[in-house]
Design an enzyme around this catalytic site. Structure first.
Site, mmCIF file in Angstrom:
data_model
loop_
_atom_site.group_PDB
_atom_site.id
_atom_site.type_symbol
_atom_site.label_atom_id
_atom_site.label_comp_id
_atom_site.label_asym_id
_atom_site.label_seq_id
_atom_site.Cartn_x
_atom_site.Cartn_y
_atom_site.Cartn_z
ATOM 1 N N LEU A 136 0.881 -1.169 0.000
ATOM 2 C CA LEU A 136 0.000 0.000 0.000
ATOM 3 C C LEU A 136 0.913 1.211 0.000
ATOM 4 O O LEU A 136 2.001 1.168 0.598
ATOM 5 C CB LEU A 136 -0.891 0.018 1.243
ATOM 6 N N ASP A 137 0.486 2.291 -0.652
ATOM 7 C CA ASP A 137 1.302 3.506 -0.660
ATOM 8 C C ASP A 137 1.504 4.014 0.767
ATOM 9 O O ASP A 137 0.715 3.705 1.668
ATOM 10 C CB ASP A 137 0.601 4.619 -1.462
ATOM 11 N N LYS A 138 2.520 4.844 0.925
ATOM 12 C CA LYS A 138 2.828 5.396 2.255
ATOM 13 C C LYS A 138 1.608 6.107 2.862
ATOM 14 O O LYS A 138 1.346 6.022 4.056
ATOM 15 C CB LYS A 138 4.010 6.367 2.112
ATOM 16 N N LYS A 170 -5.274 5.643 -7.626
ATOM 17 C CA LYS A 170 -5.010 7.075 -7.850
ATOM 18 C C LYS A 170 -4.923 7.375 -9.342
ATOM 19 O O LYS A 170 -5.430 8.396 -9.811
ATOM 20 C CB LYS A 170 -3.710 7.482 -7.152
ATOM 21 N N HIS A 185 0.137 2.346 -7.951
ATOM 22 C CA HIS A 185 -0.749 3.505 -7.720
ATOM 23 C C HIS A 185 -2.070 3.386 -8.488
ATOM 24 O O HIS A 185 -2.597 4.380 -8.985
ATOM 25 C CB HIS A 185 -0.072 4.801 -8.174
#
Ligand code: URA
Length: 237
Positions: free
Chosen positions: A102-104, A191, A188
């Protein structure tokens, strides 16, 4: 497996610590005293005890974490805090890693294990494990976007995504809350899909992987072991 490796793996200290335990006469295999660190044991058929306590051999361990913002989905990093650093050091001997990323700045359901087969069952594109996200979006998501996502949307690099299910949970002014179900996991992806229809993800949370939902009782940064049934959801399919 060597007895010193087994005991170190099960959290009885380093190989050196384990050697001391063996020398002290603390370790028995099927009731017989064992002092030789090189002695091989089969933990599935032989009973190993340390100071009389039976060593329950568990080669694999599985956690679900409610990942907080600001930590990265990696095992180690020079600069950033990793999700593995949030796990108590009593589990350090398991060589844990996160299943996917998962992204930061993304929160929510992240699985953490040391089982490569479990990782593969979840990550292999051929297994088609759906991932479900809730996103807060700056911009008005439309019925047109639902159709676009259902047909696959072209991202900025020319890749066309697999069909995805978009639900608009709420809309007020320029803000929308959406639920998006993906059957693939490109970099990503949420997004970039939202950007492809001209809007911007402001907050992203993963709430479900396959049949497994994020445990709502977990605070951000908290984790718990998966139940046997939850593990089997992925290993059987
Ligand atoms: N899609 C994203 O854009 N970010 C994530 O962290 C997961 C899916």
């Amino acid at each position: 497996m060597r007895i010193d490796k087994l005991l170190a793996n099960m959290g009885y200290g380093s190989r050196k610590d384990v050697k001391i335990l063996l020398k002290q006469g603390a370790v028995r295999v099927d009731e017989a005293l064992v002092k030789d660190a090189k002695r091989h044991v089969d933990p599935s058929s032989e009973k190993v005890t340390v100071f009389g306590e039976v060593v329950e051999y568990r080669p694999y361990i599985y956690f679900m974490m409610n990942k907080p913002e600001g930590v990265i989905s990696a095992t180690e990093d020079q600069v950033e805090t990793t999700v593995i650093e949030l796990i108590d050091s009593e589990y350090a001997h398991y060589d844990l890693f996160p299943v996917g990323r998962l992204d930061k700045d993304t929160t929510g359901l992240l699985l953490i294990t040391n089982d490569g087969a479990f990782n593969h069952a979840l990550m292999s594109p051929r297994k088609h494990v759906d991932k479900v996200y809730i996103a807060e979006v700056d911009g008005e998501m439309t019925v047109e976007d639902i159709k676009t996502f259902a047909n696959g949307v072209e991202l900025e690099d020319g890749y066309t995504t697999k069909p995805a299910r978009l639900e608009i949970l709420s809309r007020s002014g320029r803000r929308s809350v959406i639920r998006l179900t993906l059957s693939e996991g490109k970099y990503h992806q949420v997004k970039r899909m939202v950007a492809a229809v001209g809007k911007h993800v402001e907050r992203l949370e993963r709430v479900q992987i396959g049949e497994l939902e994020l445990d709502e009782t977990l605070e951000l940064g908290a984790y718990r072991e998966l139940t046997e049934e939850e593990v089997q959801l992925f290993l059987q399919s």
